[in-house]
Design a protein around this motif. Structure first.
Motif: not given
Lengths: 599, 458
Positions: A179-200
């Motif tokens: 639930s906290t991932l969307s509140g990550a700091a700026d460059p990290w949020r995009d990197l997290i989203a990228g990793g999640v989308v790749l895995a999905a």
């Protein structure tokens, strides 16, 4: 309660695997019993909404929890597991099969109830490992094992995205809670989203990873019915639905997921239409249908995506089980070997027909409504998405109709494959239950269940148009098949050459690099070690032969030199006082110079 | 100003004993002058006791020229102890000699001068102490009235005269530029003085103590005197005056010269390196054990100059010097005592000593291994402290030179040790008194080595 939901199948599966052959004939009954226990637990959990919080990493709390989305997913997984195991209980699979299936389902349940990335990754990974074991269930056949390898390697490669996302989450959000991932700091949020989308994308066999699902068809049909309907491939869609706030926080991820989904629906729909093998057709259609889920996740339609997931789970497990039944009796899953199959197995034929029509999106069956819910959400985003999605739904009607037409075609010589074949009662029960679910799941009030009452709902005229188009398409395709079918383009038949591209673009370069590194290791590093050893040997020979003699000589020379120096040191001691005086005066002068110059 | 004579009680004891001995000798028959030795020994023992008592009191300065501090305490104790040993060594040799009482009195006066040398904090007192320490020693060197003794005494005297004159010149120069002779005054006054004058004056001043210490360039007398003078006198002059000389050198470096003046660490370090190298190399080919021991004392003087060079640099220099000098005195006295006891000068004469006279041979082995720096002897601890002081003071090169010299020194000490294990040619008849001194010294060396921690803690 939550621990019972996840722990029961894991424990029972592990025990079955440990018992092995000793479990013997009791394994199917035990597995079915456990599956229904899990179903009961899941339903209870869906009502009571339990949560268990604990920390795997110090200071990073997480745990298992059941919310609206998890409740729906848990019940779906448990239901499909029960149905599939019930069907498989009379197929004669051993304890290994049932153990793997239970552990797999337990891992999936952990994945859908995990509230932090660590637990989710654990479930995700165990699921991947079990899928490898299940796809390669017939390990005596090298081809099956090779297929399992490809499926496993492909999903594993994409899984690294999730690991990276977990690392970025620790760095950026200082927390692993979903639930906290969307509140990550700026460059990290995009990197997290990228990793999640790749895995999905990898787990759900979306473009460009779709090819592994074709290879996964090497597994037994009940495996496909579980893995490629409600679990495994659905996990990617679930992850994106769960993390929609993260996707929404980064605009690009929503767009990427939407288009990846709709393009997969479109292209893999065409691939499905071109297939000549029933299971391959179903596999490609799975990719295409999950594409609609991705479209739902990307356009923010929680209700659309989830209802599509649940309805598709019922429909697709039903269809895979039917295909398995025909494979068992007819010995083939080629479409042109099917004529007469449906007429010979009435129950299987009827349930297959219901499933295929639901897949085609024919009113009033489930996928008609769920797909239109997704398309309604897509319409709010962009007309292009809607157009592509609508084209994909036409294609889904077409490939469903193709499978239906071949199955219900009378046998060429008039004799059905298995005249008067009776379906065993447990299998019949499972098929019937799934068929009923495939019919009615569209009518469930998904918005209320998921707590999203404001989401886009399908328009009446939209429903009418899509229903009419689906009906017309089905009629046209059935007529075409009656006339003898149609030739399909080779690119569609060959799954867009995705596997070849992956082999040529990734596997071969990687292998070439590995071989090069191996040679480098052999020749340079190993060679260096060897030559170092040789060098040491040479040096030692040299040392014993020459240097030791020289060292000996050196010692002797040092001794002689010291003696000579000693003799020299005695020279000033002349015994003559005037020389002592002179020397003392000189030394004193030198010392005065030292005293003056030294600082 | 503190003018309490009681602060100089050890010195007064020795002076009184010397005077008593002289008077005693005048009135005693020639054949019964052995009692003078007892008188002198009693005076030395009384001085030792007084020094030991004084050592437990806080440091002070007497008559503005004598420092009564740890340096003085160690100097007094070492001088008095070794002089007692030297008197014991000489007692047998000079028994019945027409001037037996004078011999003992001269030893006492030289010891008195040495103590003053180590305690003085004034250039004029230093010069007086130098003369007092030297003149009796010249007479002692020629006491045998034989040709080698006379030659040794003459050379000793001539070297001492030259370097003493140089020292007086240095005193004059430093007095002129430093406006005083007291160390405290000099340390303040020399800071502003011309560097060249300070350097020349310091080098000239050092000539005197370096002569007493037997270090380059004042080392020429050591082999000749050690070989030519009577054995007990050789033991005395190569041991006792050095103690006071090193104390004086340390005081000059630490208390008289301002920090960094006259290129101190480099100057004294150069002398130390030259002395140890020359002594150790020249000892290589010696077959005469007295000459060998003479060069060995030169080498040891080089090692002892290392903490002198580190004067005022780091906390290790002073304890290193004081411990090493005491250890050296005990060990050197022990080695010479063996030579006195056996009465043999040739290296080959010592073959089989360990078999025939195990106690004496063992004492010699302990002393020689001590010079090499073998634990658990006292010199080992002194050498360790010396290396520590060199490294502490940042003079790594000096530590390296000292280490190389230590390795080289093993050679000639082993040349003497190895034959001890051989088969004796004929029976040894060691003199009892000197043998007892040798055994005592060796035991003391081991005790100092093993009890170094307790000694250094004081």
């Amino acid at each position: 309660m939550i621990v019972a939901v996840c722990g029961t199948p894991l424990l029972a599966g592990a025990l079955l695997l440990a018992a092995g052959r000793r479990a013997g004939r009791a394994a199917p009954a035990v597995a079915v019993g456990v599956a229904f226990l899990v179903l009961a637990a899941a339903v209870t959990a869906a009502v009571t909404r339990p949560a268990a919080r604990f920390a795997f990493l110090p200071g990073r709390t997480g745990g298992l929890a059941v919310d609206d989305l998890s409740a729906v997913l848990a019940v779906t997984v448990a239901s499909v597991l029960a149905a599939v195991l019930l069907y498989a209980s009379v197929e004669g699979y051993g304890p290994r099969f049932h153990g793997l299936m239970l552990v797999f389902a337990g891992a999936m349940l952990v994945t859908v109830t995990a509230s932090d990335l660590v637990l989710l990754l654990m479930g995700w990974e165990v699921m991947g490992a079990m899928s490898y074991a299940l796809i390669g269930y017939i390990w005596q056949d090298a081809g099956h094992v090779a297929s399992a390898d490809i499926a496993f390697l492909t999903t594993r490669a994409a899984d690294t995205g999730l690991y990276a996302a977990a690392g970025f989450a620790l760095a950026g959000a200082r927390s692993l809670e979903l639930s906290t991932l969307s509140g990550a700091a700026d460059p990290w949020r995009d990197l997290i989203a990228g990793g999640v989308v790749l895995a999905a994308l990898g787990k759900s066999a979306q473009l460009p990873f779709s090819f592994w699902l074709a290879r996964a068809m090497a597994g037994p049909s009940p495996v496909s019915a579980l893995l490629h309907s409600a679990t495994m491939v659905a996990a990617g869609a679930y992850l994106l639905l769960r993390l929609h706030p993260l996707l929404a926080a980064t605009q690009w991820a929503e767009t990427l997921v939407s288009w990846a989904g709709v393009l997969t629906a479109l292209l893999l729909g065409a691939v499905a239409l071109a297939q000549r093998d029933l299971k391959q057709l179903l596999a490609a259609s799975t990719c295409a249908q999950i594409g609609f889920m991705f479209l739902g996740a990307g356009t923010g339609s929680q209700a659309g995506g989830t209802s599509q997931l649940v309805a598709h789970a019922a429909v697709k497990s039903l269809l895979f089980l039917c295909a398995g039944a025909w494979l068992a009796t007819l010995g083939t899953q080629r479409l042109d070997g099917l004529p007469g199959a449906a007429r010979g197995h009435r129950l299987v034929g009827v349930t297959f027909g219901v499933g295929a029509l639901a897949l085609a999106g024919l009113p009033p069956l489930s996928l008609w409504i769920t797909k239109d819910t997704v398309l309604a959400a897509a319409r709010e985003r962009s007309p292009a998405l809607l157009a592509a999605g609508f084209a994909a739904s036409v294609l889904s009607a077409a490939y469903a109709a193709k499978a239906l037409a071949w199955a219900w075609r009378p046998a060429a010589d008039g004799t059905p494959g298995g005249p008067g074949h009776r379906t065993p009662v447990p299998a019949g029960t499972a098929l019937t239950a799934l068929a009923v679910a495939a019919c009615v799941l569209g009518a469930v009030p998904w918005r209320r269940i998921l707590g999203v009452p404001d989401e886009a709902r399908p328009h009446a005229w939209g429903l009418a148009v899509s229903g009419t188009v689906a009906a017309v398409t089905v009629a046209a395709v059935v007529a075409a098949v009656r006339r003898g079918g149609f030739t399909a383009p080779r690119w569609a038949l060959g799954w867009l050459y995705l596997e070849r591209a992956a082999v040529a673009g990734v596997a071969r370069p990687v292998m070439a690099l590995a071989r090069a590194l191996d040679r480098f290791d052999d020749r340079v590093i190993d060679g260096a070690v060897r030559s170092a050893a040789r060098g040491a040997w040479w040096a030692s020979r040299l040392a014993t032969g020459r240097i030791e003699v020289r060292v000996d000589g050196l010692t002797g020379a040092a001794g002689r030199g010291a003696r000579r120096l000693g003799a020299l040191a005695r020279r000033p001691q002349t015994g003559q006082v005037h020389l002592y005086y002179a020397q003392a005066a000189v030394v004193l002068g030198v010392l005065a110079a030292v005293a003056l110059l030294a600082r | 100003m503190n003018e309490n004579p009681a602060d100089l009680a050890p010195e007064l004891c020795v002076l009184l004993a010397a005077a008593l001995g002289l008077v005693h000798g005048l009135f005693l028959p020639r054949d019964r002058q052995g009692r003078v030795a007892v008188t002198c020994a009693a005076g030395l023992a009384a001085g030792f006791a007084a020094a030991a008592v004084a050592a437990s009191r806080p440091a002070l300065t007497a008559f503005d020229a004598f420092a009564v501090d740890p340096i003085t305490h160690v100097t007094r104790l070492a001088v008095l102890g070794t002089t007692l040993g030297a008197v014991a060594l000489a007692a047998g040799g000079v028994r019945g000699h027409p001037r037996e009482s004078e011999h003992h009195v001269l030893m006492l006066l030289a010891a008195l001068g040495t103590m003053l040398l180590g305690a003085s904090t004034d250039l004029l007192v230093l010069a007086a102490a130098y003369l007092l320490a030297s003149v009796p020693a010249y007479a002692l060197a020629g006491f045998g009235r034989d040709a080698p003794g006379t030659e040794a005494a003459l050379k000793y005297y001539l070297m001492g005269a030259l370097l003493g004159v140089a020292m007086l010149g240095g005193v004059t120069l430093l007095y002129g530029v430093g406006r005083g002779t007291s160390y405290a005054v000099l340390q303040e006054g020399l800071g502003a003085a011309p560097a060249a004058a300070v350097a020349a004056g310091a080098v000239a001043l050092l000539a005197g103590p370096l002569f007493k210490a037997g270090a380059v360039p004042g080392h020429f007398w050591v082999p000749d005197v050690a070989e030519g003078a009577p054995r007990a006198v050789a033991a005395f002059v190569t041991t006792v005056p050095k103690i006071g000389a090193f104390a004086a050198l340390y005081r000059i470096g630490a208390q008289a010269l301002p920090p960094g003046a006259a290129g101190w660490p480099a100057l004294a370090g150069t002398v130390a390196a030259a002395t140890m190298t020359l002594g150790n190399l020249a000892a290589f080919g010696q077959d005469n054990v007295r000459r060998l021991l003479a060069y060995s004392t030169i080498g040891q003087a080089g090692f002892l100059l290392v903490p002198v060079a580190m004067a005022g640099r780091g906390d290790l220099a002073r304890p290193a010097l004081l411990f090493y000098v005491a250890a050296y005195a005990v060990t050197n006295l022990g080695a010479f005592a063996v030579v006195v006891a056996t009465g043999r000068d040739e290296l080959s004469g010592y073959t089989g000593l360990l078999r025939d006279a195990p106690l004496l041979g063992g004492s010699l082995t302990v002393c020689l291994l001590g010079f090499v720096g073998t634990p658990p002897t006292a010199v080992f601890v002194g050498k360790v402290l010396m290396f520590g002081a060199a490294l502490d003071g940042g003079q790594v090169w000096l530590a390296v030179v000292a280490a190389l010299n230590t390795v080289a020194s093993v050679f000639y000490y082993l040349r003497w040790i190895v034959p001890l294990f051989g088969r004796p040619d004929g029976p040894f008849r060691p003199a009892r008194g000197p043998a007892a001194v040798a055994v005592t010294a060796a035991a003391l060396s081991l005790a100092l080595g093993t009890g170094a921690g307790a000694v250094l803690a004081r």
